[in-house]
Design a protein around this motif. Structure first.
Motif, PDB file in Angstrom:
ATOM      1  N   LEU A  27       0.831  -1.199   0.000  1.00 34.45           N
ATOM      2  CA  LEU A  27       0.000   0.000   0.000  1.00 34.45           C
ATOM      3  C   LEU A  27       0.867   1.252   0.000  1.00 34.45           C
ATOM      4  N   LEU A  28       1.956   1.214   0.772  1.00 35.89           N
ATOM      5  CA  LEU A  28       2.860   2.366   0.815  1.00 35.89           C
ATOM      6  C   LEU A  28       3.525   2.592  -0.545  1.00 35.89           C
ATOM      7  N   GLU A  29       3.789   1.499  -1.269  1.00 35.23           N
ATOM      8  CA  GLU A  29       4.345   1.631  -2.620  1.00 35.23           C
ATOM      9  C   GLU A  29       3.335   2.305  -3.546  1.00 35.23           C
ATOM     10  N   LYS A  30       2.058   1.928  -3.398  1.00 34.34           N
ATOM     11  CA  LYS A  30       1.012   2.555  -4.207  1.00 34.34           C
ATOM     12  C   LYS A  30       0.887   4.041  -3.880  1.00 34.34           C
ATOM     13  N   ILE A  31       1.030   4.348  -2.587  1.00 31.07           N
ATOM     14  CA  ILE A  31       0.953   5.748  -2.168  1.00 31.07           C
ATOM     15  C   ILE A  31       2.101   6.545  -2.786  1.00 31.07           C
ATOM     16  N   GLN A  32       3.288   5.940  -2.811  1.00 36.13           N
ATOM     17  CA  GLN A  32       4.437   6.612  -3.409  1.00 36.13           C
ATOM     18  C   GLN A  32       4.209   6.849  -4.902  1.00 36.13           C
ATOM     19  N   GLU A  33       3.621   5.865  -5.568  1.00 35.78           N
ATOM     20  CA  GLU A  33       3.301   6.025  -6.992  1.00 35.78           C
ATOM     21  C   GLU A  33       2.282   7.148  -7.185  1.00 35.78           C
ATOM     22  N   ARG A  34       1.332   7.216  -6.252  1.00 34.48           N
ATOM     23  CA  ARG A  34       0.310   8.264  -6.339  1.00 34.48           C
ATOM     24  C   ARG A  34       0.935   9.641  -6.145  1.00 34.48           C
ATOM     25  N   ILE A  35       1.882   9.741  -5.224  1.00 32.00           N
ATOM     26  CA  ILE A  35       2.559  11.016  -4.987  1.00 32.00           C
ATOM     27  C   ILE A  35       3.324  11.448  -6.240  1.00 32.00           C
ATOM     28  N   GLU A  36       3.974  10.489  -6.890  1.00 31.67           N
ATOM     29  CA  GLU A  36       4.705  10.805  -8.125  1.00 31.67           C
ATOM     30  C   GLU A  36       3.744  11.278  -9.211  1.00 31.67           C
ATOM     31  N   ALA A  37       2.565  10.647  -9.264  1.00 31.59           N
ATOM     32  CA  ALA A  37       1.560  11.071 -10.246  1.00 31.59           C
ATOM     33  C   ALA A  37       1.068  12.482  -9.933  1.00 31.59           C
ATOM     34  N   MET A  38       0.938  12.790  -8.653  1.00 36.74           N
ATOM     35  CA  MET A  38       0.488  14.123  -8.244  1.00 36.74           C
ATOM     36  C   MET A  38       1.544  15.175  -8.570  1.00 36.74           C
ATOM     37  N   GLN A  39       2.807  14.782  -8.489  1.00 36.12           N
ATOM     38  CA  GLN A  39       3.883  15.714  -8.843  1.00 36.12           C
ATOM     39  C   GLN A  39       3.816  16.085 -10.318  1.00 36.12           C
ATOM     40  N   LYS A  40       3.492  15.081 -11.147  1.00 35.60           N
ATOM     41  CA  LYS A  40       3.364  15.344 -12.586  1.00 35.60           C
ATOM     42  C   LYS A  40       2.172  16.252 -12.869  1.00 35.60           C
ATOM     43  N   LEU A  41       1.140  16.131 -12.032  1.00 34.01           N
ATOM     44  CA  LEU A  41      -0.044  16.977 -12.195  1.00 34.01           C
ATOM     45  C   LEU A  41       0.126  18.327 -11.512  1.00 34.01           C
ATOM     46  N   LYS A  42       1.350  18.519 -10.949  1.00 29.66           N
ATOM     47  CA  LYS A  42       1.697  19.770 -10.260  1.00 29.66           C
ATOM     48  C   LYS A  42       0.763  20.074  -9.087  1.00 29.66           C
ATOM     49  N   LYS A  43       0.414  19.003  -8.363  1.00 26.67           N
ATOM     50  CA  LYS A  43      -0.355  19.185  -7.133  1.00 26.67           C
ATOM     51  C   LYS A  43       0.563  19.757  -6.062  1.00 26.67           C
ATOM     52  N   SER A  44      -0.013  20.424  -5.092  1.00 27.93           N
ATOM     53  CA  SER A  44       0.789  21.072  -4.053  1.00 27.93           C
ATOM     54  C   SER A  44       1.501  20.036  -3.179  1.00 27.93           C
ATOM     55  N   TYR A  45       2.584  20.493  -2.560  1.00 28.82           N
ATOM     56  CA  TYR A  45       3.357  19.619  -1.666  1.00 28.82           C
ATOM     57  C   TYR A  45       2.494  19.145  -0.495  1.00 28.82           C
ATOM     58  N   THR A  46       1.626  20.024  -0.014  1.00 24.37           N
ATOM     59  CA  THR A  46       0.739  19.675   1.106  1.00 24.37           C
ATOM     60  C   THR A  46      -0.191  18.539   0.727  1.00 24.37           C
ATOM     61  N   ASP A  47      -0.737  18.605  -0.487  1.00 20.20           N
ATOM     62  CA  ASP A  47      -1.626  17.538  -0.955  1.00 20.20           C
ATOM     63  C   ASP A  47      -0.875  16.213  -1.073  1.00 20.20           C
ATOM     64  N   GLN A  48       0.353  16.282  -1.542  1.00 15.25           N
ATOM     65  CA  GLN A  48       1.157  15.063  -1.677  1.00 15.25           C
ATOM     66  C   GLN A  48       1.428  14.437  -0.305  1.00 15.25           C
ATOM     67  N   GLN A  49       1.754  15.284   0.655  1.00 14.69           N
ATOM     68  CA  GLN A  49       2.068  14.790   1.996  1.00 14.69           C
ATOM     69  C   GLN A  49       0.848  14.195   2.696  1.00 14.69           C
ATOM     70  N   THR A  50      -0.336  14.624   2.271  1.00 17.57           N
ATOM     71  CA  THR A  50      -1.561  14.094   2.877  1.00 17.57           C
ATOM     72  C   THR A  50      -1.614  12.578   2.752  1.00 17.57           C
TER      73      THR A  50
END
Length: 254
Positions: A70-93
């Motif tokens: 699950l943590l690996e999936k979360i990391q993949e999701r964070i990387e996807a959010m970075q590509k979408l230029k989501k805020s750092y706060t949203d990624q850390q959530t």
């Protein structure tokens, strides 16, 4: 008869194996069906109770072992959010939610051995209510973490839910600590002093005659052999054969 093992010298009846000091010759030759059936039923209830708590403990243990996926999936999701230029706060959530989920599951895992030794009281019911609330909350959080990012409100939902999980975990732990200070936990005190503080000692006693009936018909022979074979294949490590053990003992108690 007297046990000749060095240092034992225990005196017992060779017919019923009862303690000779408490032996009643008038009852030795009598088959008391009601007493034996009642003891068998009580033993079955105790086994089912043990399995109830053990299975829930073991389920959380297995979930923790799979948590890295699950943590690996979360990391993949964070990387996807970075590509979408989501805020750092949203990624850390999502990262904070994953860590919170792991902490909550770890806490819940150990609440089941604790609950197993508790005597039923109003406070133990409150403890179980807190336990149940946290169980429900982490399952909801797990579901949210597996959802697709297409949900525009997902980040806010995850944030609200992991904070709620953290608050429920704190409530559970605070109540447990309060229970120790206020002596709420009847039952657990004997267990802790006997096995942890070693201030009391429990003398093991042999099971009552007839509580665990012999398998004369061989109905459980196959499950017994599966259990023994599993132990042989795993260097007698019980942890590797828990499922086989459960099936065998359930067969013996049915």
């Amino acid at each position: 008869m007297t046990c000749r093992k060095t240092g034992c010298n225990h005196e017992f009846c060779w017919l019923c194996f009862g303690d000779w000091k408490e032996h009643n010759a008038h009852n030795c030759n009598r088959f008391i069906a009601d007493d034996i059936l009642e003891k068998q039923e009580n033993a079955k209830i105790e086994l089912n109770r043990y399995l109830h708590y053990f299975e829930r403990y073991h389920n959380h243990l297995r979930s923790l072992a799979l948590e890295h996926k699950l943590l690996e999936k979360i990391q993949e999701r964070i990387e996807a959010m970075q590509k979408l230029k989501k805020s750092y706060t949203d990624q850390q959530t999502f990262l904070l939610a994953g860590n919170c989920l792991k902490e909550c599951r770890h806490t819940l895992m150990f609440t089941y051995p604790f609950a197993f030794y508790l005597h039923p009281t109003n406070q133990s019911k409150t403890f179980e209510d807190n336990q149940s609330n946290l169980e429900t909350a982490i399952e909801d959080l797990t579901g949210l973490l597996e959802k697709d990012l297409s949900d525009v409100n997902l980040i806010q939902k995850v944030q609200d839910k992991y904070r709620y999980c953290a608050s429920r975990r704190k409530a559970l732990l605070d109540h447990t600590k309060e229970g120790y200070k206020q002596d709420y936990w009847t039952g657990i005190d004997t267990f802790m002093t006997s096995y942890t503080l070693q201030q009391k000692h429990i003398t093991p006693t042999k099971p009552e005659r007839g509580v665990f009936p012999l398998d004369h018909e061989g109905e459980c022979k196959e499950t017994m052999l599966n259990y023994i074979l599993c132990l042989a294949q795993n260097d007698n490590k019980y942890s590797k054969c828990q499922e086989e053990s459960k099936i065998y003992f359930q067969c013996r108690m049915d």
